[in-house]
Design an enzyme around this catalytic site. Structure first.
Site, PDB file in Angstrom:
ATOM      1  N   ARG A  38     -36.066  19.440  70.181  1.00 33.71           N
ATOM      2  CA  ARG A  38     -36.909  19.723  71.835  1.00 33.71           C
ATOM      3  C   ARG A  38     -38.031  19.948  71.963  1.00 33.71           C
ATOM      4  NH1 ARG A  38     -31.011  18.738  74.872  1.00 33.71           N
ATOM      5  NH2 ARG A  38     -30.594  16.918  74.677  1.00 33.71           N
ATOM      6  N   LYS A 206     -15.379   3.266  72.377  1.00 34.51           N
ATOM      7  CA  LYS A 206     -13.827   2.415  73.514  1.00 34.51           C
ATOM      8  C   LYS A 206     -15.499   1.765  74.181  1.00 34.51           C
ATOM      9  CE  LYS A 206     -10.985   5.880  74.393  1.00 34.51           C
ATOM     10  NZ  LYS A 206     -10.142   6.958  75.315  1.00 34.51           N
ATOM     11  N   GLY A 363     -26.458   9.178  72.775  1.00 29.55           N
ATOM     12  CA  GLY A 363     -24.494   9.616  72.114  1.00 29.55           C
ATOM     13  C   GLY A 363     -24.796   9.457  70.149  1.00 29.55           C
ATOM     14  N   GLY A 386     -28.100  10.198  77.990  1.00 31.48           N
ATOM     15  CA  GLY A 386     -27.370   9.813  78.874  1.00 31.48           C
ATOM     16  C   GLY A 386     -28.249   8.541  80.006  1.00 31.48           C
TER      17      GLY A 386
HETATM   18  P1  AMP Z   1     -19.517   6.624  71.680  1.00 31.53           P
HETATM   19  O1  AMP Z   1     -19.559   8.250  72.214  1.00 31.53           O
HETATM   20  O2  AMP Z   1     -19.136   5.656  72.339  1.00 31.53           O
HETATM   21  O3  AMP Z   1     -20.726   5.588  70.797  1.00 31.53           O
HETATM   22  O4  AMP Z   1     -18.692   6.942  70.215  1.00 31.53           O
HETATM   23  C1  AMP Z   1     -18.756   6.619  69.086  1.00 31.53           C
HETATM   24  C2  AMP Z   1     -17.866   7.423  68.295  1.00 31.53           C
HETATM   25  O5  AMP Z   1     -16.693   6.297  68.187  1.00 31.53           O
HETATM   26  C3  AMP Z   1     -17.271   8.021  66.654  1.00 31.53           C
HETATM   27  O6  AMP Z   1     -17.324   9.161  66.831  1.00 31.53           O
HETATM   28  C4  AMP Z   1     -16.762   7.457  65.660  1.00 31.53           C
HETATM   29  O7  AMP Z   1     -16.105   7.573  64.740  1.00 31.53           O
HETATM   30  C5  AMP Z   1     -15.758   6.216  66.480  1.00 31.53           C
HETATM   31  N1  AMP Z   1     -15.717   5.123  66.313  1.00 31.53           N
HETATM   32  C6  AMP Z   1     -16.717   3.812  66.185  1.00 31.53           C
HETATM   33  N2  AMP Z   1     -15.178   2.708  65.539  1.00 31.53           N
HETATM   34  C7  AMP Z   1     -14.054   3.387  65.459  1.00 31.53           C
HETATM   35  C8  AMP Z   1     -13.100   2.899  65.196  1.00 31.53           C
HETATM   36  N3  AMP Z   1     -12.938   1.453  64.584  1.00 31.53           N
HETATM   37  N4  AMP Z   1     -12.547   3.545  65.430  1.00 31.53           N
HETATM   38  C9  AMP Z   1     -12.032   4.713  65.703  1.00 31.53           C
HETATM   39  N5  AMP Z   1     -12.819   4.941  66.718  1.00 31.53           N
HETATM   40  C10 AMP Z   1     -14.308   5.043  65.949  1.00 31.53           C
END
Ligand code: AMP
Length: 405
Positions: A38, A206, A363, A386
């Site tokens: 940064r 999610k 993220g 974000g």
């Molecule tokens: P996000 O912050 O929503 O982009 O999510 C990232 C996280 O999703 C990472 O820590 C991954 O380990 C998790 N992730 C991705 N695919 C899976 C899966 N099939 N089952 C559990 N966790 C997952």
């Protein structure tokens, strides 16, 4: 296309230029900077201003001191690394408003650089007196009084309207710094005026955290590949068994609505056709590749399978632009990083050989692409979390609105 005021549009010679940077850098317990990305990101703007003989006043937040002085959140520790990177002495004021700051600003000569203390040592930066969201106008006015021109160079905070961003812009003419320009130009090129066909690849844990994003994207993209844990929610909504996988069964209707909207908008949705399933969520866990209908009740889907990766590669081949957010599997634990690594490497190869425009951010995406060794191969990687996600959601970002012509 965002039409905004740029740093190059204004004469800065001998002017006091207030620059909002994001110096919220990771530090160890002794206060040593552990990753200076940064700081480095702000150098082009600072060097441009020095070359054009401006008096440069840098402001930033650091950590979450919540409106109080906190030694561990002081910007003082950044003076040495910043002076080193700029190859000049950077001055410091132990407050961002008030007498010490005024005196330090008054002492500036053309080309000098001054860093002010953490803006979040003042409640007015993030909260109005009533405790609501926003900033205190008198705090913003005191900050703005240091400068004649405001340069916003921190896209990572563009989704927030704070004293040191929107508050200053309410008092001074605001221009995008060079790092902000790069972000806006690339993001605009990827989503507002993309070379078509344009493909999105959205993964991560999610659906619930990305509903708005998915809803916006299906109306704008030609293809949307969904991966990671969130793909399980879509597979389950379509009646496939997902066993013990991470899955938001309560979002069935949302998933069906997104797929329906995609159909109406002529956006093809790609879901995993094969998966990597395991009984344990740990590195090296016993695993197997199986079809989307063959997951057993005691198994979790932890990655996309090889056939899916091939389909993604075909879709990348058919696209001129790719926007990527989120991993395709639990990439932190080997071997469930495979699909993310393969797809990221493939995209980087297509950038190199076929002129694909590949933009990524948000993220865990940056660490996933770095892990794949593909980050340098992308056309552009946003450093914002974000703000990148809100931009993908199609929201107006306050930090960008203030720059618009
Ligand atoms: P996000 O912050 O929503 O982009 O999510 C990232 C996280 O999703 C990472 O820590 C991954 O380990 C998790 N992730 C991705 N695919 C899976 C899966 N099939 N089952 C559990 N966790 C997952």
């Amino acid at each position: 296309m965002v039409d905004f005021r740029r740093l190059e549009d204004v004469d800065v010679a001998n002017k006091r230029v207030l620059v909002r940077v994001d110096f919220n850098v990771p530090c160890d317990d002794e206060g040593n900077v552990t990753d200076n990305t940064r700081l480095a990101a702000a150098l082009p703007t600072i060097n441009y201003l020095r070359k054009h003989k401006a008096k440069i006043i840098l402001i930033s937040h650091f950590g979450r001191p919540g409106g109080q002085r906190e030694t561990s959140a002081s910007m003082m520790k950044l003076i040495k690394p910043l002076s080193g990177l700029l190859k000049t002495n950077v001055a410091f004021a132990p407050d961002c408003i008030g007498k010490t700051a005024d005196t330090a600003v008054a002492a500036l000569q053309a080309g000098d650089v001054l860093l002010l203390e953490n803006t979040r040592f003042h409640k007015g930066e993030t909260h109005t007196r009533t405790g609501g969201k926003g900033y205190a106008p008198e705090f913003a006015a005191a900050l703005a009084a240091h400068g004649e021109i405001f340069v916003h160079d921190a896209f990572s905070v563009a989704h927030r309207a704070q004293g040191s961003t929107s508050g200053i812009a309410a008092n001074l003419p605001a221009y995008a710094g060079l790092a902000m320009e790069r972000e806006l130009d690339h993001l605009s090129q990827a989503l507002d005026i993309p070379k078509r066909p344009v493909m999105g690849l959205v993964g991560g844990a999610k659906v619930s955290s990305k509903i708005d994003l998915l809803k916006n994207l299906v109306g704008r993209l030609d293809t949307l590949a969904i991966g990671g844990g969130m793909a399980n929610t879509f597979l389950a909504a379509l009646g496939h068994g997902v066993g013990a996988s991470l899955c938001e069964h309560d979002l069935r209707d949302t998933a069906l609505e997104i797929m329906d909207n995609a159909k109406k908008a002529n956006c093809e949705i790609l879901l995993p056709v094969d998966v990597v399933a395991a009984k344990e969520f740990k590195a090296g866990a016993q695993h197997r590749v199986c079809g989307q209908d063959d997951v057993r009740a005691n198994e979790m889907i932890l990655d996309a399978g090889p056939q899916t990766v091939n389909k993604l590669a075909d879709a990348i081949d058919a696209s001129k632009t790719l926007i990527w957010n989120g991993p395709l599997g639990a990439f932190e634990i080997v071997p469930f990083d495979t699909a993310t690594v393969e797809a990221a490497k493939y995209a980087a190869k297509r950038v190199r050989n076929n002129g694909l425009i590949a933009v990524a951010g948000g993220g865990d995406t940056v660490s996933a692409l770095k892990h794949a060794g593909a980050a340098d191969g992308f056309t552009f990687i946003s450093t914002a979390g974000g703000a990148f996600l809100e931009w993908m959601e199609g929201k107006a970002l306050p930090g960008v609105e203030i720059l618009k012509k």
